[in-house]
Design a protein around this motif. Structure first.
Motif, mmCIF file in Angstrom:
data_model
loop_
_atom_site.group_PDB
_atom_site.id
_atom_site.type_symbol
_atom_site.label_atom_id
_atom_site.label_comp_id
_atom_site.label_asym_id
_atom_site.label_seq_id
_atom_site.Cartn_x
_atom_site.Cartn_y
_atom_site.Cartn_z
ATOM 1 N N GLU A 76 -0.914 -0.751 5.110
ATOM 2 C CA GLU A 76 -0.385 -2.087 4.838
ATOM 3 C C GLU A 76 0.504 -2.041 3.599
ATOM 4 O O GLU A 76 0.132 -1.475 2.570
ATOM 5 C CB GLU A 76 -1.530 -3.074 4.619
ATOM 6 N N PHE A 77 1.688 -2.620 3.710
ATOM 7 C CA PHE A 77 2.643 -2.645 2.603
ATOM 8 C C PHE A 77 3.586 -3.822 2.804
ATOM 9 O O PHE A 77 3.604 -4.447 3.851
ATOM 10 C CB PHE A 77 3.433 -1.328 2.510
ATOM 11 N N SER A 78 4.394 -4.107 1.800
ATOM 12 C CA SER A 78 5.385 -5.177 1.942
ATOM 13 C C SER A 78 6.710 -4.561 2.365
ATOM 14 O O SER A 78 7.090 -3.486 1.899
ATOM 15 C CB SER A 78 5.539 -5.961 0.642
ATOM 16 N N CYS A 79 7.393 -5.244 3.263
ATOM 17 C CA CYS A 79 8.672 -4.761 3.777
ATOM 18 C C CYS A 79 9.674 -4.669 2.632
ATOM 19 O O CYS A 79 9.831 -5.615 1.864
ATOM 20 C CB CYS A 79 9.173 -5.716 4.863
ATOM 21 N N PRO A 80 10.360 -3.539 2.480
ATOM 22 C CA PRO A 80 11.319 -3.401 1.375
ATOM 23 C C PRO A 80 12.547 -4.293 1.549
ATOM 24 O O PRO A 80 13.288 -4.512 0.599
ATOM 25 C CB PRO A 80 11.698 -1.922 1.402
ATOM 26 N N ARG A 81 12.734 -4.832 2.732
ATOM 27 C CA ARG A 81 13.920 -5.651 2.996
ATOM 28 C C ARG A 81 13.632 -7.142 2.840
ATOM 29 O O ARG A 81 14.370 -7.852 2.175
ATOM 30 C CB ARG A 81 14.436 -5.349 4.391
ATOM 31 N N CYS A 82 12.546 -7.630 3.466
ATOM 32 C CA CYS A 82 12.270 -9.075 3.455
ATOM 33 C C CYS A 82 11.013 -9.433 2.664
ATOM 34 O O CYS A 82 10.679 -10.608 2.544
ATOM 35 C CB CYS A 82 12.162 -9.600 4.882
ATOM 36 N N GLN A 83 10.310 -8.455 2.150
ATOM 37 C CA GLN A 83 9.120 -8.628 1.306
ATOM 38 C C GLN A 83 7.926 -9.259 2.020
ATOM 39 O O GLN A 83 7.010 -9.723 1.369
ATOM 40 C CB GLN A 83 9.457 -9.455 0.049
ATOM 41 N N THR A 84 7.890 -9.280 3.358
ATOM 42 C CA THR A 84 6.710 -9.771 4.061
ATOM 43 C C THR A 84 5.711 -8.628 4.193
ATOM 44 O O THR A 84 6.077 -7.461 4.253
ATOM 45 C CB THR A 84 7.064 -10.303 5.461
ATOM 46 N N THR A 85 4.434 -8.968 4.249
ATOM 47 C CA THR A 85 3.391 -7.959 4.400
ATOM 48 C C THR A 85 3.375 -7.486 5.844
ATOM 49 O O THR A 85 3.389 -8.285 6.771
ATOM 50 C CB THR A 85 2.027 -8.547 4.024
ATOM 51 N N THR A 86 3.355 -6.178 6.031
ATOM 52 C CA THR A 86 3.373 -5.596 7.368
ATOM 53 C C THR A 86 2.408 -4.419 7.445
ATOM 54 O O THR A 86 2.044 -3.850 6.420
ATOM 55 C CB THR A 86 4.798 -5.149 7.755
#
Length: 59
Positions: free
Chosen positions: A2-12
């Motif tokens: 689990e990490f935050s998207c480097p582009r949109c900062q949503t958790t994925t």
């Protein structure tokens, strides 16, 4: 993982770090198939090498 998207900062959650699935599809639709013509000069070998001394030998 689990990490935050480097582009949109949503958790994925994904196997590898990178853009989320939504961002990936957006990037593919935006940049897929965009090619460009690149003008490349014709290859010219460098002339800093001296010719073989045996080939130039005069008898």
């Amino acid at each position: 993982m689990e990490f935050s998207c480097p582009r949109c900062q949503t958790t994925t959650v994904d196997d590898f770090y990178g853009p989320c699935a939504t961002c990936r599809t957006d990037l593919v639709s935006k940049y897929a198939g965009l090619g460009r013509d690149v003008a490349v000069a014709e290859y010219e070998p460098k002339m800093n090498v001296t010719p073989n001394a045996v080939a130039l030998k005069d008898d």
